[in-house]
Design an enzyme around this catalytic site. Sequence first.
Site, PDB file in Angstrom:
ATOM      1  N   THR A 149      62.047 -12.533 -79.634  1.00 39.07           N
ATOM      2  CA  THR A 149      63.438 -12.995 -79.457  1.00 39.07           C
ATOM      3  C   THR A 149      63.558 -14.462 -79.873  1.00 39.07           C
ATOM      4  OG1 THR A 149      63.715 -11.481 -77.609  1.00 39.07           O
ATOM      5  CG2 THR A 149      65.321 -13.241 -77.781  1.00 39.07           C
ATOM      6  N   TRP A 174      63.251 -14.684 -83.616  1.00 37.47           N
ATOM      7  CA  TRP A 174      64.412 -14.097 -84.297  1.00 37.47           C
ATOM      8  C   TRP A 174      65.467 -15.180 -84.574  1.00 37.47           C
ATOM      9  CZ3 TRP A 174      69.629 -13.819 -83.168  1.00 37.47           C
ATOM     10  CH2 TRP A 174      70.381 -12.937 -83.935  1.00 37.47           C
ATOM     11  N   HIS A 175      65.558 -16.148 -83.647  1.00 36.07           N
ATOM     12  CA  HIS A 175      66.581 -17.182 -83.802  1.00 36.07           C
ATOM     13  C   HIS A 175      66.238 -18.209 -84.875  1.00 36.07           C
ATOM     14  CE1 HIS A 175      67.871 -15.497 -79.959  1.00 36.07           C
ATOM     15  NE2 HIS A 175      69.064 -15.966 -80.270  1.00 36.07           N
ATOM     16  N   GLY A 176      64.976 -18.304 -85.235  1.00 36.93           N
ATOM     17  CA  GLY A 176      64.635 -19.248 -86.289  1.00 36.93           C
ATOM     18  C   GLY A 176      63.142 -19.500 -86.372  1.00 36.93           C
TER      19      GLY A 176
END
Lengths: 403, 482
Positions: free
Chosen positions: B325, B328-330
């Site tokens: 997670t 996934w954001h960066g």
Amino acid sequence: MRKYIFCVIFLFSIFAYSFINIYSNKDKLKAEIKECISLIEKEEVGSAINSFDEYAKSSLYKKMSFIEMYGFFQKLLYKNEINNFEYVKDKDGFLHFTEFYKGIENDYDKYARQVRRLAENAKNPNCKTIFVNPLGLYIENITRINDGYNPAKYDKEQDEFLFNLYENNVKVLDTRKTILEKNKNKEELFYKTDHHWTTQAEFYAFCDIVDYLNENFDANLDSDYYFRDINNYNLKLYKNSFIGSLARKAGIIYSGKDDYLFIEPKEQGKFSYFAHIKDNVEISRSGSFKDAFIVEKFLKDPDTYTEAKHMAYIGEISPYEVLKNEGNSSGPKVLFIRDSYLSASMCFLANLCSEIHSIWPLSENLNFDIEEFVEENDFDYIIVEAYPGNFNEEFFSFYKEAK
Amino acid sequence: MLFSSIVFLFYFLPIVLIVYFLLSFSRFLQNSWLLIVSLIFYAWGEPKNIVIMIGSILFNSVFGLLIEKNRKRKDICKLFLIIAIVLNVSILFVYKYLNFFIENINISQGKEILPILKLSLPIGISFFTFQALSYVIDVYKGKTKAEKNIFKVGLYISFFPQLIAGPIVQYNDIAEQLGNRKVTFRKLSIGCCRFVAGLAKKIILANSMAGLAENIFSWSSIGTHSYVVPSSLAWIGAIAYAFQIYFDFSAYSDMAIGLGLMFGFKFKENFNFPYVSKSISEFWRRWHISLTDWFKEYVYFPLGGSRVKNKDHLARNLLIVWVLTGLWHGAEWTFLVWGVWNFVFILFEKFTKFHLKLEKIPIFSHLYVVFVFVIGWVIFRANDLYQAGLMIMNMFMLNKNGFYSNMVPIILKEYAFIFLMCFVFATPITRKTNEYLMYKKIDGKNSVVYTVFYPVVMMMLFAISVSYLATGSYNPFIYFNF
């Protein structure tokens, strides 16, 4: 039911507004589409998209009405800052740029040496250089604003630069002192919606320049004190007539309008004006003070939102300008290296000079070398003026190396 | 293209809506139209990356069909699934993570062993890749049949309302709607309201908070040697960012859901007032629900979820989910640490159930959650871990930075209304007020005043939002890069 009603109003609004927006800009839109197609043909699709985005923003139908609505909303919120502290309003209603952190370390000694080299390299060995330090919008002990708003204050930078100028034997006229000695009423010195001086302050600066040249260089200008006497000028006050550049993001409802005082000499004289704007675009005017120097459209019917009245004196600053006094060929020849300040002061000074040349170093359209220009032209005085926001390599682009 | 832009509001949306309704006689033509405009919408941001999007549509369609065709041959079916997953993840990895790995390899070796690649991050790549993965996995699991019409797969992956910022729609949730949906006036009306509410939240609340957060985080990043950010100012910055990210992202979800409704689609909710949560586990059931559901469905449950033999396995499964997670954001260490930060508190709650004890005194449970997510967002927002550390140290006066800043009263005064609205709209107060006013009967009739008042207020919000756009005020979008 309430959502149905809203849906009908909303859809009708966006369809109608979009139609009007496109229809009212149809010619511009056609030109923009042409421009985009030509960019796409050059395989610059990204540029075409950016160009259309910019077009859509700038040509929004009744854009200024929306800006007024924005300003009204900010006023309702009782806000003294605009657009995330881009501007702040002081207790007297003056808008200021803000500055929270000065990240740039300027080499003031280097800039001071560059100014000194102007006179050293001038064609006329007797040429004198002075630096005119402008009074800024934030005036210590006069501007009233709460701590924490951080309006742009430049005194420290100006002091540091002036110190270096003194160290380099460059003469300095510090209008922070001289203008305030004449008048401490900020409303008469600055517009509330613009960072430029009022015509009155420009007139004070003109008087100060003449006084300074007389006192320091025996210039013997305006010996009968005629042109420094405001009684020898016609004054016309335009009440609530324009907004300056600082108010363009918040509109009139938020910022209010400024008064404009127009000053012109009773003795109109005979002058000519020339400006190089960009390649193949030049302006020439001649005749009386008003004919040569005053751009009537800014006085009579300016676009309130984009054309500030203070541009009436010679219009927007141009890369290179020449103001000639046809009736005073024996007067001194002066070069100004400046930013957008002193436009009106130059016009007043033209009464006492034979020629005034003005260079705006920040312009991309300046089509000659400043050093060569100084070395090839016979100037008596070189006057450099820079607002602290312009203390940078782009402004001080001349004599970076000693010759 | 951003929803909160002049081009979208006054060129794109009206044209798309008009043509869409003119094509009402044919679902196929309506879908084709939506696909075409979705690709234009995507290309508006980064034209050259449209190739990646089209490529993703093509190969996921093909692999969906191959899996369907070989359903009886489980090994081959699985092989096609693995190839499809590898292809999707590889594209995501190359564009989003490869340079991060190269940078860290170079840093670990103290010299440039591998050159940094000049790759621009395709907008919304994480969103559409996860949707594409959802499609092939759902087909493999037999939850849905492979779609023979490539336009429908294309529309599912690229549908412009949820293309660049979600919600991440799982294929089996929308498969039916692609071919068989009803566009009703009721849906259209609710969609318009939802869209305008989202637009106003984004422009008036999120963008105002964005400016504050941007300033304060950038001052903090200058470093205490040059610019001191006192504790109170740092806290204002952190809280402003917490509001910014919530209103930015939830507003985009509102607009996406609203636009979907206008075209007859019904997307699941993505936010449910996360800031009123009483535990971090609850927070994540309320925040970016579509992402949490995606990881639950396609990672956590396949790993065994919570029904595992021992707590070690539970901890392992949670760690995997939260590291993913975060990433996934960066591709930054900050996102990884932020993921682990959330994992630690969720695990702690699962093992100790201490949040249940806290819930007895609601103020404590709220303070605990606020503290965890605010610190978490600081890590998330910072450019790197050093900056995150600097900001957190500023918040706790560990940089000899003092507490009081003369800017704080000014900011609180200037942003009083915006902060108040942020507090109000971050809680269900408005929803409850709305419901109360809607069902309140005066002399046995619904309030006529409210029926008139509501459209007026909504139109005012729309006009004010456009006025902000007209001035060219600060208009960033956080999830654009995800």
